[in-house]
Scaffold this motif. Sequence first.
Motif, short mmCIF file in Angstrom:
data_model
loop_
_atom_site.label_atom_id
_atom_site.label_comp_id
_atom_site.label_asym_id
_atom_site.label_seq_id
_atom_site.Cartn_x
_atom_site.Cartn_y
_atom_site.Cartn_z
N ILE A 120 27.58 42.24 84.53
CA ILE A 120 28.64 41.29 84.18
C ILE A 120 28.02 40.19 83.33
N LEU A 121 28.54 40.05 82.11
CA LEU A 121 28.09 39.00 81.19
C LEU A 121 29.27 38.11 80.84
N GLY A 122 28.99 36.97 80.22
CA GLY A 122 30.06 36.14 79.71
C GLY A 122 30.63 36.77 78.45
N LYS A 123 31.86 36.43 78.10
CA LYS A 123 32.38 37.01 76.85
C LYS A 123 31.72 36.37 75.64
N GLN A 124 31.30 35.10 75.78
CA GLN A 124 30.57 34.50 74.68
C GLN A 124 29.70 33.37 75.18
N ALA A 125 28.58 33.17 74.49
CA ALA A 125 27.73 32.03 74.80
C ALA A 125 28.27 30.88 73.98
N ILE A 126 28.51 29.72 74.62
CA ILE A 126 29.18 28.64 73.89
C ILE A 126 28.26 27.87 72.95
N ASP A 127 27.00 28.30 72.82
CA ASP A 127 26.16 27.71 71.76
C ASP A 127 26.30 28.50 70.46
N ASP A 128 25.97 29.81 70.52
CA ASP A 128 26.05 30.58 69.27
C ASP A 128 27.45 31.14 69.00
N ASP A 129 28.30 31.17 70.04
CA ASP A 129 29.67 31.69 69.91
C ASP A 129 29.71 33.09 69.27
N PHE A 130 28.72 33.93 69.54
CA PHE A 130 28.67 35.25 68.91
C PHE A 130 29.69 36.23 69.49
N ASN A 131 29.81 36.26 70.82
CA ASN A 131 30.71 37.23 71.47
C ASN A 131 30.33 38.68 71.12
N GLN A 132 29.10 39.07 71.41
CA GLN A 132 28.63 40.41 71.04
C GLN A 132 27.82 41.12 72.12
N THR A 133 27.06 40.37 72.92
CA THR A 133 25.99 40.98 73.72
C THR A 133 26.50 42.08 74.66
N GLY A 134 27.60 41.85 75.37
CA GLY A 134 28.13 42.85 76.31
C GLY A 134 28.51 44.14 75.61
N SER B 12 18.04 35.80 83.13
CA SER B 12 18.11 34.87 82.01
C SER B 12 16.99 35.19 81.03
N ILE B 13 17.29 35.06 79.76
CA ILE B 13 16.26 35.20 78.73
C ILE B 13 16.14 33.83 78.08
N GLY B 14 14.96 33.25 78.14
CA GLY B 14 14.82 31.91 77.58
C GLY B 14 13.49 31.30 77.97
N VAL C 129 23.68 40.16 86.40
CA VAL C 129 24.53 39.12 85.81
C VAL C 129 23.71 38.36 84.76
N GLY C 130 24.30 38.15 83.59
CA GLY C 130 23.61 37.39 82.53
C GLY C 130 23.82 35.91 82.71
N ILE C 131 22.71 35.16 82.65
CA ILE C 131 22.80 33.70 82.81
C ILE C 131 22.09 33.06 81.63
N LYS C 132 22.85 32.59 80.66
CA LYS C 132 22.23 31.93 79.51
C LYS C 132 22.32 30.42 79.70
N ILE D 296 24.29 26.16 82.73
CA ILE D 296 24.61 27.59 82.64
C ILE D 296 25.86 27.73 81.78
N ASN D 297 25.84 28.69 80.84
CA ASN D 297 27.03 28.99 80.04
C ASN D 297 28.22 29.18 80.98
N PRO D 298 29.34 28.46 80.75
CA PRO D 298 30.47 28.52 81.70
C PRO D 298 30.95 29.95 82.00
N PHE D 299 30.95 30.81 80.99
CA PHE D 299 31.39 32.19 81.22
C PHE D 299 30.43 32.94 82.14
N ASP D 300 29.17 32.52 82.15
CA ASP D 300 28.17 33.21 82.98
C ASP D 300 28.28 32.79 84.45
N GLU D 301 28.69 31.55 84.67
CA GLU D 301 28.96 31.12 86.05
C GLU D 301 30.09 31.95 86.63
N1 LIG Z 1 19.42 34.61 76.39
C1 LIG Z 1 20.30 35.10 77.26
N2 LIG Z 1 20.04 35.08 78.59
C2 LIG Z 1 20.93 35.55 79.49
N3 LIG Z 1 22.12 36.07 79.14
C3 LIG Z 1 22.44 36.12 77.84
C4 LIG Z 1 21.57 35.65 76.83
N4 LIG Z 1 22.16 35.83 75.63
C5 LIG Z 1 23.39 36.37 75.88
N5 LIG Z 1 23.55 36.56 77.20
C6 LIG Z 1 24.75 37.08 77.89
O1 LIG Z 1 25.65 37.59 76.92
C7 LIG Z 1 26.86 36.83 76.91
C8 LIG Z 1 27.44 36.77 75.51
O2 LIG Z 1 26.58 36.11 74.63
P1 LIG Z 1 26.79 36.10 73.04
O3 LIG Z 1 26.96 37.52 72.61
O4 LIG Z 1 25.56 35.45 72.49
O5 LIG Z 1 28.03 35.28 72.78
C9 LIG Z 1 26.50 35.50 77.54
O6 LIG Z 1 27.63 34.89 78.14
C10 LIG Z 1 25.47 35.95 78.59
O7 LIG Z 1 26.09 36.46 79.75
#
Ligand SMILES: Nc1ncnc2c1ncn2[C@@H]1O[C@H](COP(=O)(O)O)[C@@H](O)[C@H]1O
Lengths: 248, 314
Positions: free
Chosen positions: A114-128, A62-64, A5-8, A35-40
């Motif tokens: 399982i990742l969030g659909k988007q991180a609410i800081d960068d709002d990229f919606n790409q990682t998954g 988590s990466i950070g 599980v991704g936890i940003k 924790i990013n709400p989508f990651d919870e």
């Molecule tokens: N630095 C990070 N550490 C952990 N999970 C991450 C990180 N960056 C992205 N993710 C995962 O990828 C999801 C989508 O992120 P993003 O593509 O940046 O909107 C997040 O909700 C996390 O589940």
Amino acid sequence: MKILVGIKRVIDFSVRVQVKKDGSGVNTDGVKLSINPFDEIALEEALRIRERGTPAEVVAVSIGPADCQQQLRTTLAMGADRAILVESTDAIQPLMAARIFHELVKRENADLVILGKQAIDDDFNQTGQMLAALWDRPQATFASKVELKDKALAVTREVDAGLETIEVDLPAVVTTDLRLNTPRFVKMPDIMKARSKPLQSLRLADLGVTEAPKLETTSYAPPPQRMGGKKVADVPALVAALKERGVL
Amino acid sequence: MSKILVIAEHDGAKLNASTARAVSCALAIGGEIDVAVFATDAATVAAAAAKLKGVRRVLKVERTENAHQLAAVLAPQIAKLAKDYTHVLAPSTTFGKDLLPRAAALLGVQQVSDVMKVIDPATFERPMYAGNAIVTVQVPASPCILATVRTASWQACAGDGNAEIIAVKTATAVPSHTRFVELKAEKSDRPDLQSAARVVSGGRGVGSKENFAIIYKFADKLGAAVGASRAAVDAGFVPNDLQVGQTGKIIAPDLYVAVGISGAIQHLTGIKDARTIVAINKDPDAPIFQIADIGLVGDLFQILPELEQELDKL
Ligand SMILES: Nc1ncnc2c1ncn2[C@@H]1O[C@H](COP(=O)(O)O)[C@@H](O)[C@H]1O
Ligand SMILES: Cc1cc2nc3c(=O)[nH]c(=O)nc-3n(C[C@H](O)[C@H](O)[C@H](O)COP(=O)(O)OP(=O)(O)OC[C@H]3O[C@@H](n4cnc5c(N)ncnc54)[C@H](O)[C@@H]3O)c2cc1C
């Protein structure tokens, strides 16, 4: 089955983020981090899969920076079996995050990420989506329902047209939408118990992941302000104001 | 000179309005613009795409696997086509958001999400932090730039073009690990939320699914599309595809009427580009009033019927 599980860690959703006067970034001094709400929601879903009877190990990643340990401790208290922190002080963009997750997925032999659909800081919606591509496995993004079926998942996705259901073979990547579930609250005794659960720290350099290309951010600006705030007294005044603006 | 490929969004029969907005972004980058239509039978959609002004060619990419626009199936084909282009664009709808990052990763490219403005062919503005910061980003130009286009920031391009339509084969192997099962879409004769000129949205204040009839009735009077806050969707008043906001639809109508909506940051993100915002709320301190161009404090169940009567007089 093993679930990653991704936890940003991000600025809390309730904070109204302010751009710094010199345009070099946003104010983070004294700002609440969570924790990013989508990651919870992602973690909650993994826990529910386990609780519904599928033997599963749930690993929070988590990466950070080093102090993301605090958020990982919370995930252990919620019920994750163990946690991995990939330490990095740089802002990690999605392609790099996906490469890191890909490396971990191989090391851990994961069946489901399982990742969030988007991180609410960068709002990229790409990682998954990117991880699924690098791993050459299915993606089920924007999930509002996940059903485990033997070696596959039936996932309902929130799309613009309504609700789409797809079936994907495992291993797979799922990204969560807000209506997938409501995450549980952490209970005091669980916080104590979580202290003895394993939390492993890895240095990014030790993972052997090649640096990904990046977007270079050259400036930050506040959004254009809307000049709102005008109130009218009653319905006829509202209609008159609409006519005045030429919208009726 | 830039060579830009825009991925068309469609449902097999109709070209989605978001495509014309993505083409406008391509026009702002400048250069030769092609549109790709992935389908089993692309004829109708390709004919519609050929009318988009400024488009040079429409590529029909027809194969049976392309029936349901699955990201895992389309991405390898896009990665292949990308070799001939400097840019690949898709609308930042759930379709484009699902698809483009997968193609970007195959190409080893960090994608730009939600382009609001083009500064130069490799420099763009995009929102972060729910639109509370607008950042300027520079993208490495090689091997290719992939970007999704924030549709609310762009007008649809004109529709009197006449592009050449050609058939293209993608011999790429596509996976079978992802299978489409069904799409549940509410059928509605009302205007489409994402492209409507007028939108009426209801929030938690509307109170119930039954009460939402008052919103539909008022929207019909205005010829408006219906939207909702997340709280209204979560409470089951309306289906998910009506959600407006950071995690729902980002829209830019001429007129937006928020009824019984408090105005949380995440909701406001979705409506900031509306030309006129009207708020109806019984709480005079609701944050929605800070950004509304016209606010009326009061009970929605009294105001909406009165407003309908007043509109009848016009
Ligand atoms: N630095 C990070 N550490 C952990 N999970 C991450 C990180 N960056 C992205 N993710 C995962 O990828 C999801 C989508 O992120 P993003 O593509 O940046 O909107 C997040 O909700 C996390 O589940
Ligand atoms: C990560 C994240 C993403 C989110 N994404 C979105 C999103 O995309 N879209 C979204 O909308 N929200 C989103 N939210 C939720 C958001 O924070 C708010 O909770 C939500 O917008 C509140 O909806 P509301 O205004 O309908 O409800 P409330 O905040 O409960 O407001 C109801 C309003 O109705 C008024 N009211 C009640 N009765 C009447 C009456 N009879 N007449 C007139 N007025 C009345 C009240 O005064 C009140 O202001 C997100 C939250 C998070 C954490």
